[in-house]
Design a protein around this motif. Structure first.
Motif, PDB file in Angstrom:
ATOM      1  N   ASP A 152       0.837  -1.207   0.000  1.00  0.00           N
ATOM      2  CA  ASP A 152       0.000   0.000   0.000  1.00  0.00           C
ATOM      3  C   ASP A 152       0.868   1.253   0.000  1.00  0.00           C
ATOM      4  N   SER A 167      -3.942  -3.894  -9.795  1.00  0.00           N
ATOM      5  CA  SER A 167      -5.248  -4.540  -9.938  1.00  0.00           C
ATOM      6  C   SER A 167      -5.299  -5.885  -9.225  1.00  0.00           C
ATOM      7  N   TYR A 170      -5.337  -5.496  -5.422  1.00  0.00           N
ATOM      8  CA  TYR A 170      -6.669  -5.057  -4.991  1.00  0.00           C
ATOM      9  C   TYR A 170      -7.662  -6.221  -5.031  1.00  0.00           C
ATOM     10  N   MET A 171      -7.618  -6.991  -6.109  1.00  0.00           N
ATOM     11  CA  MET A 171      -8.517  -8.143  -6.243  1.00  0.00           C
ATOM     12  C   MET A 171      -8.300  -9.119  -5.087  1.00  0.00           C
ATOM     13  N   TYR A 172      -7.047  -9.395  -4.760  1.00  0.00           N
ATOM     14  CA  TYR A 172      -6.713 -10.289  -3.649  1.00  0.00           C
ATOM     15  C   TYR A 172      -7.251  -9.737  -2.326  1.00  0.00           C
ATOM     16  N   LYS A 173      -7.045  -8.456  -2.078  1.00  0.00           N
ATOM     17  CA  LYS A 173      -7.486  -7.839  -0.828  1.00  0.00           C
ATOM     18  C   LYS A 173      -9.013  -7.891  -0.693  1.00  0.00           C
ATOM     19  N   VAL A 174      -9.719  -7.595  -1.755  1.00  0.00           N
ATOM     20  CA  VAL A 174     -11.176  -7.585  -1.724  1.00  0.00           C
ATOM     21  C   VAL A 174     -11.749  -8.984  -1.567  1.00  0.00           C
ATOM     22  N   MET A 175     -11.189  -9.941  -2.286  1.00  0.00           N
ATOM     23  CA  MET A 175     -11.745 -11.294  -2.285  1.00  0.00           C
ATOM     24  C   MET A 175     -11.407 -12.076  -1.015  1.00  0.00           C
ATOM     25  N   TYR A 176     -10.294 -11.710  -0.358  1.00  0.00           N
ATOM     26  CA  TYR A 176      -9.877 -12.441   0.844  1.00  0.00           C
ATOM     27  C   TYR A 176      -9.969 -11.606   2.119  1.00  0.00           C
ATOM     28  N   ASN A 177     -10.515 -10.393   2.005  1.00  0.00           N
ATOM     29  CA  ASN A 177     -10.665  -9.490   3.164  1.00  0.00           C
ATOM     30  C   ASN A 177      -9.382  -9.380   3.975  1.00  0.00           C
TER      31      ASN A 177
END
Length: 178
Positions: A152, A167, A170-177
């Motif tokens: 970050d 991208s 971000y996808m990893y962070k959103v999908m795995y909280n």
């Protein structure tokens, strides 16, 4: 679609991509326009995560920008290749790691305004250390290990600017909280 294609031809065949030129006509007005599209076979990006939660990045010189970038491992699909196999190959090739726990997270369109490239994003856990198999031109790759907080900060500071990497993270962070 609000148009029809009148003529389509490939005007350039390259090693990495081709260029297609289409002449279109809008249905409502009859106006004509030209569209140029970079035709790319697509690729795969892999997010290697160590057992202690760090993401494995590569530091790699990029000719087009004449600078070394921090990126996630990625590569171009071979004709007809399964994106997961590409991701596995690039993981091994660029980092030396392999994994039997690879999960597809999704896909991104890199530059939909002029290119049809699709990048498939994968997550690799339970990494197994091994020897890399880098291609010519990849000899200078270095591995870097970062926490999500460090990533970050590197995005905020402009140290990480690669779009596929931002991208995918971000996808990893959103999908795995995480």
């Amino acid at each position: 679609m609000n148009f029809k294609v009148l003529k389509s031809e490939t005007v350039f065949h390259g090693k990495v991509f081709d260029v297609k030129l289409d002449e279109i006509e809008y249905n409502r007005t009859g106006n004509k326009a030209i569209r140029q599209t970079a035709i790319h076979p697509g690729g795969a990006v892999i997010i290697p995560v160590t057992n202690d939660g760090k993401l494995v990045f590569i530091s790699q010189y990029r000719f087009a920008h004449n600078e070394t970038l921090l990126e996630l491992p990625a590569g171009k699909l071979e004709k007809g290749e399964d994106p997961k196999l590409c991701a596995e190959r690039e993981l091994k090739e660029e980092t030396g790691y392999s994994s039997s726990k690879i999960t597809k997270l999704g896909k991104i369109y890199t530059t939909p305004g002029f290119c049809n490239e699709v990048l498939y994003i994968f997550l690799a856990k339970d990494l197994i250390d091994g020897d890399h198999a880098r291609e010519e031109g990849e000899e200078g790759i270095e591995l870097k290990y970062f926490t999500l907080k460090e990533i970050d900060e590197k995005i905020k500071s402009g140290e990480i600017v690669d779009a596929k990497t931002i991208s995918a993270v971000y996808m990893y962070k959103v999908m795995y909280n995480v």
